[in-house]
Design an enzyme around this catalytic site. Structure first.
Site, PDB file in Angstrom:
ATOM      1  N   LEU A  68       0.817  -1.215   0.000  1.00 32.42           N
ATOM      2  CA  LEU A  68       0.000   0.000   0.000  1.00 32.42           C
ATOM      3  C   LEU A  68       0.855   1.271   0.000  1.00 32.42           C
ATOM      4  O   LEU A  68       0.447   2.298   0.523  1.00 32.42           O
ATOM      5  CB  LEU A  68      -0.922  -0.004   1.225  1.00 32.42           C
ATOM      6  CG  LEU A  68      -1.857  -1.205   1.358  1.00 32.42           C
ATOM      7  CD1 LEU A  68      -2.671  -1.118   2.643  1.00 32.42           C
ATOM      8  CD2 LEU A  68      -2.764  -1.320   0.139  1.00 32.42           C
ATOM      9  N   CYS A  69       2.002   1.214  -0.598  1.00 35.87           N
ATOM     10  CA  CYS A  69       2.958   2.323  -0.597  1.00 35.87           C
ATOM     11  C   CYS A  69       2.904   3.053  -1.940  1.00 35.87           C
ATOM     12  O   CYS A  69       2.574   2.465  -2.969  1.00 35.87           O
ATOM     13  CB  CYS A  69       4.362   1.757  -0.354  1.00 35.87           C
ATOM     14  SG  CYS A  69       5.690   2.973  -0.310  1.00 35.87           S
TER      15      CYS A  69
END
Length: 193
Positions: A68-69
């Site tokens: 989720l970066c």
């Protein structure tokens, strides 16, 4: 009680044990051998453990990843780098970590979905692993001792290990895997003997 001659004989005998075992004697003046990355293993996302020793003699890029970066699209670049250089000997190992802003909150299924389904990754992926702090994986503790100014500050930090199992180059998160500096370093590592 042992006399002085007995103590000297005992000490010389103990010093000779490493030579008998094929190791250097205590009094050897040669350089001490350094620990390499080849002593470390990671639990795999699936399948048997990922042992870096299995890739001894090959350059290895170890990258802490997260699903989720903002840098998660670097999975695509890592896969492209892998396709370009795998046949020449490069190994890439992705190390999912939840250490930075909890950007890898899921389990095996979510990591697998991101790496394999969304980005088509075919290089080895480890199980979720701590890369900093007291619970850091031993590889990351070793790397921090080797290069204390080059520790992961965020996801997608890249360690390039040379054929000797030592850190050859370090690339921070913002450096894309397909950056010329990365490709040049990989080429240099592959050319080294």
């Amino acid at each position: 009680m042992m006399n002085r001659r007995g103590v000297v004989t005992l000490a010389l005998g103990i010093a000779a044990i490493p030579n008998l075992l094929g190791r250097r004697a205590i009094a050897d003046d040669g350089p001490a051998s350094r620990m390499t990355a080849y002593v470390f293993s990671f639990k795999a996302l699936s399948g048997p453990d990922i042992r870096l020793a299995d890739f001894a003699g090959r350059p290895i890029m170890v990258v802490n990843t997260a699903s989720l970066c903002g840098y998660t699209p670097q999975y695509a670049g890592l896969q492209a780098l892998w396709r370009e250089f795998a046949d020449a000997g490069l190994m890439i190992v992705g190390v999912p970590s939840n250490d930075f802003a909890s950007q890898e909150p899921g389990g095996k299924a979510e990591i697998d979905d991101t790496a394999h389904r969304q980005y088509g990754v075919t290089f080895p992926i480890t199980a979720k692993t701590a890369v900093r702090g007291a619970d850091a994986h031993p590889f990351y503790r070793w790397a921090a001792a080797e290069r204390p100014k080059d520790v992961p500050a965020w996801n997608f930090h890249k360690y390039l290990l040379g054929r000797d199992g030592l850190i050859a180059e370090v690339f921070p998160s913002a450096v894309d895997p397909l950056d010329t500096r990365v490709k040049t370093a990989v080429g240099r590592a592959l050319a080294a003997t």
